[in-house]
Write a protein that holds these residues in place. Structure first.
Motif, PDB file in Angstrom:
ATOM      1  N   GLN A  34       0.833  -1.209   0.000  1.00 34.59           N
ATOM      2  CA  GLN A  34       0.000   0.000   0.000  1.00 34.59           C
ATOM      3  C   GLN A  34       0.861   1.251   0.000  1.00 34.59           C
ATOM      4  O   GLN A  34       0.532   2.234  -0.662  1.00 34.59           O
ATOM      5  N   ALA A  42      -1.054   6.234   2.859  1.00 35.88           N
ATOM      6  CA  ALA A  42      -1.863   5.033   2.646  1.00 35.88           C
ATOM      7  C   ALA A  42      -1.332   3.896   3.511  1.00 35.88           C
ATOM      8  O   ALA A  42      -2.100   3.124   4.099  1.00 35.88           O
ATOM      9  N   THR A  46      -3.308   2.039   6.558  1.00 39.88           N
ATOM     10  CA  THR A  46      -3.421   0.584   6.585  1.00 39.88           C
ATOM     11  C   THR A  46      -2.856   0.022   7.885  1.00 39.88           C
ATOM     12  O   THR A  46      -3.458  -0.859   8.510  1.00 39.88           O
ATOM     13  N   LEU A 115      -8.843   2.334   3.590  1.00 40.71           N
ATOM     14  CA  LEU A 115      -7.629   1.558   3.855  1.00 40.71           C
ATOM     15  C   LEU A 115      -7.557   1.146   5.323  1.00 40.71           C
ATOM     16  O   LEU A 115      -7.123   0.035   5.638  1.00 40.71           O
ATOM     17  N   ARG A 118      -9.921  -1.653   5.689  1.00 39.40           N
ATOM     18  CA  ARG A 118      -9.347  -2.829   5.036  1.00 39.40           C
ATOM     19  C   ARG A 118      -8.312  -3.502   5.939  1.00 39.40           C
ATOM     20  O   ARG A 118      -8.252  -4.723   6.026  1.00 39.40           O
TER      21      ARG A 118
END
Length: 211
Positions: A34, A42, A46, A115, A118
């Motif tokens: 990422q 990002a 994450t 993100l 996720r």
């Protein structure tokens, strides 16, 4: 917190946790991909999601839920295949991005939240992480220091903080490299293919894993 764990034991726990965090695994690979493809923010988003998932696993271990997961083959299989399916879905999403230009521009709030979410899903849907904390945390618990669940939650938070710091540092490093890579014409699709390949390998490995 002094009554929960001795200083020497805490230092040993942090050292062991950092060593385990640096080991190549799904989480660190996820952060790397990422960060390289979408920039350091990002990667940090994450990493924050992954570390939030640690809270779930720590609480589950402290409350004995992870022990139930260990004893129930069906529960383990359900969570395992759900996690594998999610990773394969991420691989498919990465392939869909292969025709798009990968951008190293700052991540928007909505993308950062996606993100973050996720990262939570990836961590929570991996039953091996739950079993890891169930096996790892009790090794540093002192039965004479009071509440065992409270000690495990405290240790889990310490693990979370060091993991977030390491993952964030990796995000900054990988994001800097990614900024230089994505400037090359046509490189975006190769990065997307690489992400898809990594997600697929991790997903298949999870699906074939055992307790």
């Amino acid at each position: 917190m002094r009554n929960l764990i001795e200083q020497s034991q805490l230092i040993y726990f942090i050292a062991a946790s950092a060593a385990l965090t640096f080991l190549p695994g799904p989480d660190i690979l996820f952060v790397l991909t990422q960060s390289i493809s979408q920039g350091k923010m990002a990667g940090i988003a994450t990493a924050t999601g992954l570390c939030t998932g640690i809270l779930v696993h720590t609480s589950a271990a402290a409350l004995g839920i992870s022990a139930l997961l260990y004893k129930s083959a069906l529960a383990f299989e359900i969570v395992k295949y759900a996690g594998a399916a999610y990773l394969l879905y991420l691989a498919w999403q990465a392939l869909r991005e292969s025709g798009e230009l990968v951008s190293s521009a700052p991540v928007k709030e909505t993308n950062a939240f996606a993100l973050y979410r996720r990262g939570i899903f990836m961590n929570v849907l991996n039953p091996k992480v739950a079993l890891f904390f169930l096996a790892f945390l009790p090794q540093f618990v002192n039965l004479e220091s009071g509440s065992v669940p409270l000690q495990m939650i405290f240790l889990g938070i310490v693990f979370l903080v060091q993991a977030w710091l390491i993952f964030s540092a990796i995000s900054v490093f990988a994001g800097t490299i990614g900024d230089k890579i994505v400037q090359r014409p046509g490189i975006g699709k190769y990065i997307s293919w690489g992400k898809a390949g990594i997600f697929t390998v991790i997903g298949v490995k999870l699906a074939l894993s055992h307790k």
